[in-house]
Design an enzyme around this catalytic site. Structure first.
Site, PDB file in Angstrom:
ATOM      1  N   THR A   1       5.968   4.142   0.150  1.00 53.72           N
ATOM      2  CA  THR A   1       5.556   2.772  -0.139  1.00 53.72           C
ATOM      3  C   THR A   1       5.594   1.939   1.135  1.00 53.72           C
ATOM      4  O   THR A   1       6.355   2.214   2.058  1.00 53.72           O
ATOM      5  CB  THR A   1       6.481   2.104  -1.166  1.00 53.72           C
ATOM      6  OG1 THR A   1       7.780   1.895  -0.587  1.00 53.72           O
ATOM      7  CG2 THR A   1       6.625   2.943  -2.427  1.00 53.72           C
ATOM      8  N   GLU A   2       4.770   0.903   1.165  1.00 54.94           N
ATOM      9  CA  GLU A   2       4.780  -0.077   2.251  1.00 54.94           C
ATOM     10  C   GLU A   2       4.529  -1.458   1.645  1.00 54.94           C
ATOM     11  O   GLU A   2       3.451  -1.715   1.100  1.00 54.94           O
ATOM     12  CB  GLU A   2       3.704   0.220   3.298  1.00 54.94           C
ATOM     13  CG  GLU A   2       3.867   1.531   4.046  1.00 54.94           C
ATOM     14  CD  GLU A   2       4.922   1.490   5.132  1.00 54.94           C
ATOM     15  OE1 GLU A   2       5.545   0.420   5.330  1.00 54.94           O
ATOM     16  OE2 GLU A   2       5.123   2.533   5.790  1.00 54.94           O
ATOM     17  N   VAL A   3       5.513  -2.327   1.705  1.00 49.98           N
ATOM     18  CA  VAL A   3       5.313  -3.716   1.298  1.00 49.98           C
ATOM     19  C   VAL A   3       5.222  -4.582   2.548  1.00 49.98           C
ATOM     20  O   VAL A   3       5.614  -4.165   3.643  1.00 49.98           O
ATOM     21  CB  VAL A   3       6.433  -4.236   0.364  1.00 49.98           C
ATOM     22  CG1 VAL A   3       6.513  -3.412  -0.907  1.00 49.98           C
ATOM     23  CG2 VAL A   3       7.778  -4.234   1.072  1.00 49.98           C
TER      24      VAL A   3
ATOM     25  N   TYR B   1       0.850  -1.196   0.000  1.00 46.91           N
ATOM     26  CA  TYR B   1       0.000   0.000   0.000  1.00 46.91           C
ATOM     27  C   TYR B   1       0.883   1.242   0.000  1.00 46.91           C
ATOM     28  O   TYR B   1       2.109   1.164   0.191  1.00 46.91           O
ATOM     29  CB  TYR B   1      -0.974   0.013   1.180  1.00 46.91           C
ATOM     30  CG  TYR B   1      -0.358   0.121   2.560  1.00 46.91           C
ATOM     31  CD1 TYR B   1      -0.274   1.340   3.225  1.00 46.91           C
ATOM     32  CD2 TYR B   1       0.110  -1.010   3.226  1.00 46.91           C
ATOM     33  CE1 TYR B   1       0.258   1.439   4.496  1.00 46.91           C
ATOM     34  CE2 TYR B   1       0.652  -0.921   4.501  1.00 46.91           C
ATOM     35  CZ  TYR B   1       0.721   0.308   5.134  1.00 46.91           C
ATOM     36  OH  TYR B   1       1.258   0.389   6.396  1.00 46.91           O
TER      37      TYR B   1
END
Length: 304
Positions: free
Chosen positions: A272-274, A204
């Site tokens: 970003t966030e993985v 997300y």
């Protein structure tokens, strides 16, 4: 779980003093080497200018703060800032920034100036920690009065170039350790209760509600969903308590939290966030997702 003694340092309900802080530091043992990052930076020195923008000293250890920039920087071109490792434990941000430069950076030669700081928090990188040596979260410290040396050094680096940046993408991860370690430690450090949350399962973005640019955010999501899955919102249309403005895009006032993504004032910014702990992905896929996010961000900025 909200047990007052969830975290094994300190007295429940009481903020940590120096003895508790020192105990926490002693528990942070190195498990990897920042030298591995520096070796990759040196290998990229044939194609980019290596910039030492400061150093930090933590007890007996000193860490140079390093960035890479276009070797033919042209002030007539727009500029892009890529940052990784603001939280040292977020591995794919560091490796994704480096891989982007290695595999795709030259594609932007003559189109866009690049400045990449791949590992903003090297002490934390070695210890797979969110906080720095002084128990400060660097990604809450990007403002003039911020106490994180790592953030201050990076802001000083970009200050002379600030007006040139069209885009800034800050590469992060959300891991299970957010709930098993880092948020409980934060509650214990500050003498407050630990209120558990759910780690979003998937990629997300964190968008700034004061500079939404949803078409920009959506272009990144469209590129990344070809590589890895996108985190869904909950039944209330939220994620981590914040509004989901578009699938995979959480939005709130980033400047209120002094996030890294606010420091350039660029037109296009995102975080970003993985989620590398998901059963649906793996660490390599997460690195690729970061690379695709950077490419999509820069390409959108060039076209708009």
């Amino acid at each position: 779980m909200t047990s007052a003694n969830f975290y094994p340092i300190g007295t429940p309900g009481q903020p940590w003093g120096e003895s508790e802080r020192e105990q926490w530091r002693k528990n942070q043992l190195p498990s990897r080497s920042y030298d591995d990052v520096l070796s990759q930076i040196r290998m990229l020195g044939n194609e980019y200018k290596i910039v030492k923008y400061g150093e930090i000293t933590c007890a007996s250890d000193t860490y140079p703060l390093m960035a890479l920039r276009s070797d033919d920087w042209d002030e007539s071109l727009p500029a892009a800032l890529v940052t990784g490792g603001v939280h040292g434990y977020e591995t794919s941000g560091v490796l994704g920034a480096l891989r982007f430069l290695k595999e795709h950076g030259q594609e932007y030669k003559g189109k866009m100036n690049l400045l990449v700081a791949p590992c903003v928090s090297p002490w934390a990188f070695e210890r797979i920690s969110r906080w720095n040596y002084h128990l400060i979260d660097p990604n809450r410290s990007f403002y003039a009065e911020g106490k994180a040396e790592e953030a201050q050094a990076l802001m000083s680096l970009i200050a002379p170039l600030r007006e040139q940046f069209r885009v800034h993408i800050d590469l992060h991860e959300t891991t299970d350790s957010d709930e098993s370690e880092f948020r409980p430690a934060l509650a214990a450090r500050d003498g407050g209760p630990y209120i558990p949350d759910v780690v979003p399962d998937g990629f997300y973005l964190v968008s700034d509600e004061e500079n939404s640019q949803l078409d920009f955010q959506q272009a990144i999501i469209a590129a990344v969903e070809k590589v890895t899955h996108i985190a869904p919102s909950n039944a209330e249309g939220k994620m981590l308590g914040f509004r989901v403005a578009s699938p995979g895009v959480v939005e709130y006032p980033n400047s209120h939290y002094h996030l890294c993504s606010t420091m350039t004032g660029a037109r296009f910014t995102t975080t970003t966030e993985v989620y590398p702990d998901s059963e649906k992905t793996n660490p390599e896929e997460c690195i690729i997702a970061q690379v695709e996010a950077v490419k999509a961000a820069l390409n959108f900025a060039l076209d708009n």
